[in-house]
Design an enzyme around this catalytic site. Structure first.
Site, short mmCIF file in Angstrom:
data_model
loop_
_atom_site.label_atom_id
_atom_site.label_comp_id
_atom_site.label_asym_id
_atom_site.label_seq_id
_atom_site.Cartn_x
_atom_site.Cartn_y
_atom_site.Cartn_z
N TRP A 10 -2.16 5.42 0.06
CA TRP A 10 -3.39 5.99 -0.49
C TRP A 10 -4.45 4.92 -0.77
O TRP A 10 -5.57 5.24 -1.15
CB TRP A 10 -3.08 6.77 -1.77
CG TRP A 10 -2.21 7.98 -1.55
CD1 TRP A 10 -1.72 8.46 -0.37
CD2 TRP A 10 -1.72 8.87 -2.56
NE1 TRP A 10 -0.98 9.58 -0.57
CE2 TRP A 10 -0.95 9.86 -1.92
CE3 TRP A 10 -1.84 8.93 -3.96
CZ2 TRP A 10 -0.31 10.89 -2.61
CZ3 TRP A 10 -1.21 9.95 -4.65
CH2 TRP A 10 -0.46 10.93 -3.98
N LYS A 11 -4.07 3.65 -0.62
CA LYS A 11 -5.01 2.54 -0.86
C LYS A 11 -5.70 2.73 -2.21
O LYS A 11 -5.06 3.19 -3.16
CB LYS A 11 -6.00 2.42 0.31
CG LYS A 11 -5.25 2.29 1.65
CD LYS A 11 -6.13 1.90 2.81
CE LYS A 11 -5.28 1.80 4.07
NZ LYS A 11 -6.03 1.34 5.24
N GLU A 97 -5.03 -5.65 4.51
CA GLU A 97 -6.11 -5.74 3.50
C GLU A 97 -5.74 -6.73 2.41
O GLU A 97 -6.62 -7.40 1.84
CB GLU A 97 -6.39 -4.33 2.94
CG GLU A 97 -7.10 -3.47 4.00
CD GLU A 97 -6.77 -1.99 3.97
OE1 GLU A 97 -6.25 -1.50 2.95
OE2 GLU A 97 -7.04 -1.32 4.99
N GLU A 167 0.77 -2.71 12.27
CA GLU A 167 -0.56 -2.15 12.07
C GLU A 167 -1.60 -3.08 12.71
O GLU A 167 -2.00 -4.07 12.08
CB GLU A 167 -0.87 -2.01 10.58
CG GLU A 167 0.04 -1.06 9.84
CD GLU A 167 -0.63 -0.50 8.59
OE1 GLU A 167 -0.66 0.73 8.45
OE2 GLU A 167 -1.15 -1.27 7.78
N GLY A 173 -8.41 2.33 9.92
CA GLY A 173 -9.60 2.94 9.35
C GLY A 173 -10.77 3.00 10.32
O GLY A 173 -11.89 3.28 9.92
N SER A 213 -5.03 4.51 12.13
CA SER A 213 -5.69 5.74 12.58
C SER A 213 -4.72 6.79 13.11
O SER A 213 -5.04 7.52 14.04
CB SER A 213 -6.77 5.42 13.61
OG SER A 213 -7.78 4.61 13.03
N GLY A 235 -5.94 7.02 5.89
CA GLY A 235 -6.87 8.12 5.63
C GLY A 235 -6.28 9.52 5.67
O GLY A 235 -6.52 10.33 4.77
#
Ligand code: 13P
Length: 252
Positions: A10-11, A97, A167, A173, A213, A235
């Site tokens: 969910w970041k 990230e 990833e 994203g 994605s 997302g």
């Protein structure tokens, strides 16, 4: 046969109320799930509430990061035993990230992975290349370096407890998905590195997720490749129905 695992990262999204609501909605969608491991990965402040919301269901919970130490004067950090005490069973390590915005290194990831295993948590170790590396044909070498350094010193008995996530940074994203062929090529390479490190039996047992994605409408063609064992979803994990559709798409 490896059991597929689909995790929703969910970041830095949701608040307490919407996190609990999303967890309950996923629980309702997947109340009878028996073929796929499902994990929700909310922000730290909502871990315990999300764990409570899915308790007794097939849905598990994980954290997005940790510190390698168990306790101490580390303002703002969260340790593996703290995460375990919330009811969570998983923890992401080395997300791109974190690597980008917090300068995380492969050696730092290795320390976190060891600490998580010591706390009986399952690390989800993320690897993947940026676009410049892919364009320079450096993907397989970079991912191999990330895997070897991140898993340095682990025994086969420890390695078998890990989940890896490939990833590609350029696919996160962006709506740009790796083709099934591109993803399978890297996953197969990761498995060959695992074979070299830990032997074929262990390499066969370790699950390697794809992330970047992943959506309901591309999940099946991507995630049914031989070395792809599920997805780490960003997302699309913020909508219960979409996330559940991805889980259904990977059922064997
Ligand atoms: P997206 O699914 O939003 O591309 O994010 C992928 C990801 O970073 C999961 O950890």
């Amino acid at each position: 046969m490896r059991r597929p695992i689909v995790a929703g990262n969910w970041k830095m999204h949701t608040d307490l109320a919407s996190a609990v609501a999303l967890a309950k909605a996923v629980r309702a969608e997947l109340a009878d799930e028996s073929a796929v491991d499902v994990v929700l990965i909310p922000p730290f402040p909502f871990l315990a509430a999300v764990a409570e919301a899915v308790a007794g269901s097939p849905v598990g919970v994980g954290a997005q990061d940790c510190r390698a130490e168990s306790a101490g004067a580390y303002t703002g950090d969260v340790s593996p035993p703290m995460i375990a005490s919330t009811g969570a069973a998983f923890c992401v390590v080395g997300h791109s990230e974190r690597r980008e915005y917090h300068a995380e290194t492969n050696a730092g990831c290795n320390a976190k992975i060891r600490a998580l295993l010591a706390a009986n948590l399952t690390p989800i170790y993320c690897v993947g290349e940026r676009l410049d590396v892919r364009e320079a044909d450096g993907t397989l070498d970079l991912v191999e370096t990330q895997v070897r350094a991140g898993l340095d010193g682990l025994s086969a008995a420890e390695a078998v407890k890990l989940v890896l996530a490939y990833e590609p940074v350029w696919a996160i994203g962006t709506g740009k998905v790796a083709t099934p062929k591109q993803a399978q090529e890297v996953h197969a390479h990761i498995r060959s590195v695992l074979t070299d490190l830990f032997g074929a039996d262990t390499a066969d047992a370790v699950r390697v997720q794809y992330g970047g994605s992943v959506k309901a409408d591309n999940a099946r063609e991507l995630l049914t490749r031989p070395d792809i064992d599920g997805a780490l979803v960003g997302g699309a994990s913020l909508r219960a129905f979409d996330f559940a559709s991805i889980v259904r798409a990977v059922r064997p």
